[in-house]
Design a protein around this motif. Structure first.
Motif, PDB file in Angstrom:
ATOM      1  N   GLN A   1       0.840  -1.188   0.000  1.00 29.59           N
ATOM      2  CA  GLN A   1       0.000   0.000   0.000  1.00 29.59           C
ATOM      3  C   GLN A   1       0.875   1.237   0.000  1.00 29.59           C
ATOM      4  OE1 GLN A   1      -2.777   0.095   3.227  1.00 29.59           O
ATOM      5  NE2 GLN A   1      -3.722   2.000   2.559  1.00 29.59           N
ATOM      6  N   VAL A   2       0.573   2.159  -0.876  1.00 30.54           N
ATOM      7  CA  VAL A   2       1.364   3.373  -1.000  1.00 30.54           C
ATOM      8  C   VAL A   2       0.864   4.432  -0.028  1.00 30.54           C
ATOM      9  CG1 VAL A   2       1.905   5.285  -2.544  1.00 30.54           C
ATOM     10  CG2 VAL A   2       1.967   2.933  -3.408  1.00 30.54           C
ATOM     11  N   GLN A   3       1.800   5.091   0.614  1.00 30.32           N
ATOM     12  CA  GLN A   3       1.476   6.253   1.454  1.00 30.32           C
ATOM     13  C   GLN A   3       2.357   7.418   1.063  1.00 30.32           C
ATOM     14  OE1 GLN A   3       1.719   5.001   5.636  1.00 30.32           O
ATOM     15  NE2 GLN A   3      -0.495   5.296   5.734  1.00 30.32           N
ATOM     16  N   LEU A   4       1.753   8.574   0.976  1.00 35.31           N
ATOM     17  CA  LEU A   4       2.478   9.821   0.718  1.00 35.31           C
ATOM     18  C   LEU A   4       2.192  10.757   1.873  1.00 35.31           C
ATOM     19  CD1 LEU A   4       1.561  10.339  -3.062  1.00 35.31           C
ATOM     20  CD2 LEU A   4       3.582   9.233  -2.119  1.00 35.31           C
ATOM     21  N   VAL A   5       3.242  11.248   2.499  1.00 28.73           N
ATOM     22  CA  VAL A   5       3.079  12.110   3.669  1.00 28.73           C
ATOM     23  C   VAL A   5       3.810  13.426   3.428  1.00 28.73           C
ATOM     24  CG1 VAL A   5       3.426  12.368   6.136  1.00 28.73           C
ATOM     25  CG2 VAL A   5       2.874  10.118   5.184  1.00 28.73           C
ATOM     26  N   GLU A   6       3.028  14.510   3.427  1.00 31.90           N
ATOM     27  CA  GLU A   6       3.607  15.837   3.206  1.00 31.90           C
ATOM     28  C   GLU A   6       3.994  16.493   4.521  1.00 31.90           C
ATOM     29  OE1 GLU A   6      -0.010  15.564   0.256  1.00 31.90           O
ATOM     30  OE2 GLU A   6       0.350  15.148   2.388  1.00 31.90           O
ATOM     31  N   SER A   7       4.967  17.387   4.429  1.00 36.24           N
ATOM     32  CA  SER A   7       5.344  18.212   5.575  1.00 36.24           C
ATOM     33  C   SER A   7       5.880  19.541   5.049  1.00 36.24           C
ATOM     34  CB  SER A   7       6.398  17.517   6.434  1.00 36.24           C
ATOM     35  OG  SER A   7       7.562  17.260   5.686  1.00 36.24           O
ATOM     36  N   GLY A   8       5.893  20.541   5.941  1.00 33.29           N
ATOM     37  CA  GLY A   8       6.538  21.807   5.600  1.00 33.29           C
ATOM     38  C   GLY A   8       5.614  22.975   5.321  1.00 33.29           C
ATOM     39  N   GLY A   9       4.316  22.764   5.342  1.00 31.46           N
ATOM     40  CA  GLY A   9       3.410  23.888   5.117  1.00 31.46           C
ATOM     41  C   GLY A   9       3.407  24.834   6.306  1.00 31.46           C
ATOM     42  N   GLY A  10       2.706  25.948   6.140  1.00 33.54           N
ATOM     43  CA  GLY A  10       2.614  26.908   7.236  1.00 33.54           C
ATOM     44  C   GLY A  10       2.235  28.285   6.742  1.00 33.54           C
ATOM     45  N   LEU A  11       2.420  29.244   7.632  1.00 31.82           N
ATOM     46  CA  LEU A  11       2.097  30.650   7.350  1.00 31.82           C
ATOM     47  C   LEU A  11       3.378  31.414   7.071  1.00 31.82           C
ATOM     48  CD1 LEU A  11       0.125  33.092   7.367  1.00 31.82           C
ATOM     49  CD2 LEU A  11       0.513  33.211   9.838  1.00 31.82           C
ATOM     50  N   VAL A  12       3.373  32.179   5.988  1.00 40.37           N
ATOM     51  CA  VAL A  12       4.552  32.964   5.631  1.00 40.37           C
ATOM     52  C   VAL A  12       4.082  34.282   5.027  1.00 40.37           C
ATOM     53  CG1 VAL A  12       4.725  31.942   3.318  1.00 40.37           C
ATOM     54  CG2 VAL A  12       6.779  32.863   4.414  1.00 40.37           C
ATOM     55  N   CYS A  22       7.788  15.555   0.728  1.00 44.22           N
ATOM     56  CA  CYS A  22       6.849  14.439   0.661  1.00 44.22           C
ATOM     57  C   CYS A  22       7.633  13.144   0.715  1.00 44.22           C
ATOM     58  CB  CYS A  22       6.041  14.515  -0.622  1.00 44.22           C
ATOM     59  SG  CYS A  22       4.963  13.093  -0.923  1.00 44.22           S
ATOM     60  N   ALA A  23       7.279  12.311   1.677  1.00 46.68           N
ATOM     61  CA  ALA A  23       7.919  11.006   1.818  1.00 46.68           C
ATOM     62  C   ALA A  23       6.959   9.927   1.360  1.00 46.68           C
ATOM     63  CB  ALA A  23       8.331  10.782   3.266  1.00 46.68           C
ATOM     64  N   ALA A  24       7.420   9.086   0.461  1.00 48.49           N
ATOM     65  CA  ALA A  24       6.598   7.996  -0.055  1.00 48.49           C
ATOM     66  C   ALA A  24       7.049   6.669   0.548  1.00 48.49           C
ATOM     67  CB  ALA A  24       6.708   7.932  -1.569  1.00 48.49           C
ATOM     68  N   SER A  25       6.096   5.823   0.833  1.00 47.12           N
ATOM     69  CA  SER A  25       6.406   4.488   1.339  1.00 47.12           C
ATOM     70  C   SER A  25       5.478   3.477   0.676  1.00 47.12           C
ATOM     71  CB  SER A  25       6.273   4.444   2.861  1.00 47.12           C
ATOM     72  OG  SER A  25       4.947   4.762   3.249  1.00 47.12           O
ATOM     73  N   GLY A  26       5.857   2.217   0.796  1.00 45.78           N
ATOM     74  CA  GLY A  26       5.059   1.169   0.173  1.00 45.78           C
ATOM     75  C   GLY A  26       5.633   0.777  -1.171  1.00 45.78           C
ATOM     76  N   SER A  27       4.771   0.455  -2.100  1.00 47.09           N
ATOM     77  CA  SER A  27       5.186  -0.035  -3.423  1.00 47.09           C
ATOM     78  C   SER A  27       5.550   1.115  -4.346  1.00 47.09           C
ATOM     79  CB  SER A  27       4.065  -0.869  -4.037  1.00 47.09           C
ATOM     80  OG  SER A  27       3.744  -1.974  -3.218  1.00 47.09           O
ATOM     81  N   TYR A  94      -0.818  19.337  -2.264  1.00 42.00           N
ATOM     82  CA  TYR A  94      -0.871  17.880  -2.219  1.00 42.00           C
ATOM     83  C   TYR A  94       0.314  17.280  -2.967  1.00 42.00           C
ATOM     84  CZ  TYR A  94      -5.783  18.546  -0.944  1.00 42.00           C
ATOM     85  OH  TYR A  94      -6.951  18.925  -0.317  1.00 42.00           O
ATOM     86  N   CYS A  95       0.868  16.246  -2.393  1.00 42.88           N
ATOM     87  CA  CYS A  95       1.864  15.424  -3.071  1.00 42.88           C
ATOM     88  C   CYS A  95       1.131  14.310  -3.799  1.00 42.88           C
ATOM     89  CB  CYS A  95       2.827  14.860  -2.030  1.00 42.88           C
ATOM     90  SG  CYS A  95       4.051  13.714  -2.679  1.00 42.88           S
TER      91      CYS A  95
END
Length: 122
Positions: A1-12, A22-27, A94-95
């Motif tokens: 199962q593929v997972q994509l996890v984003e990070s780094g957003g915010g207010l600027v 974005c870190a991807a895991s799985g296949s 979105y990634c």
């Protein structure tokens, strides 16, 4: 199962910078491209930047010269460096990842992260 996890957003503030990751895991071995897409309130999701796993890149006209996408195939990560941010860049980012060849438009992507909010104040 593929997972994509984003990070780094915010207010600027306008003119500032953010870096999304974005870190991807799985296949992930079947990926041929990864990219970043955004959706502002009341608007359709749109391509921001995408890259194939062999380095061919595509950018939306609105971000050319300001945003840079990079991919690390060994680490299964894709990043988006965003400089000179504008209030109109405010959106959920979105990634996404794709298998197979063809279009990099949002409706051609196979896997999606949950999104990270980027807010640019004027």
């Amino acid at each position: 199962q593929v997972q994509l996890v984003e990070s780094g957003g915010g207010l600027v503030q306008a003119g500032g910078s953010l870096r999304l990751s974005c870190a991807a895991s799985g296949s992930t071995f079947s990926f041929t491209a990864m990219g970043w897409y955004r959706q502002a309130p009341g608007k359709q999701r749109e391509l921001v930047a995408a890259t194939t796993t062999v380095g061919s890149k595509k950018y939306a006209d609105s971000v050319k010269g300001r945003f840079t996408i990079s991919i690390d195939n060994a680490e299964n990560t894709v990043s988006l460096q965003m400089n000179s941010l504008k209030p109109e860049d405010t959106a959920v980012y979105y990634c996404a990842a794709k298998e197979g060849t063809g279009s990099l438009s949002f409706d051609a992507m196979n896997y999606w992260g949950k999104g990270t909010l980027v807010t640019v104040s004027s």
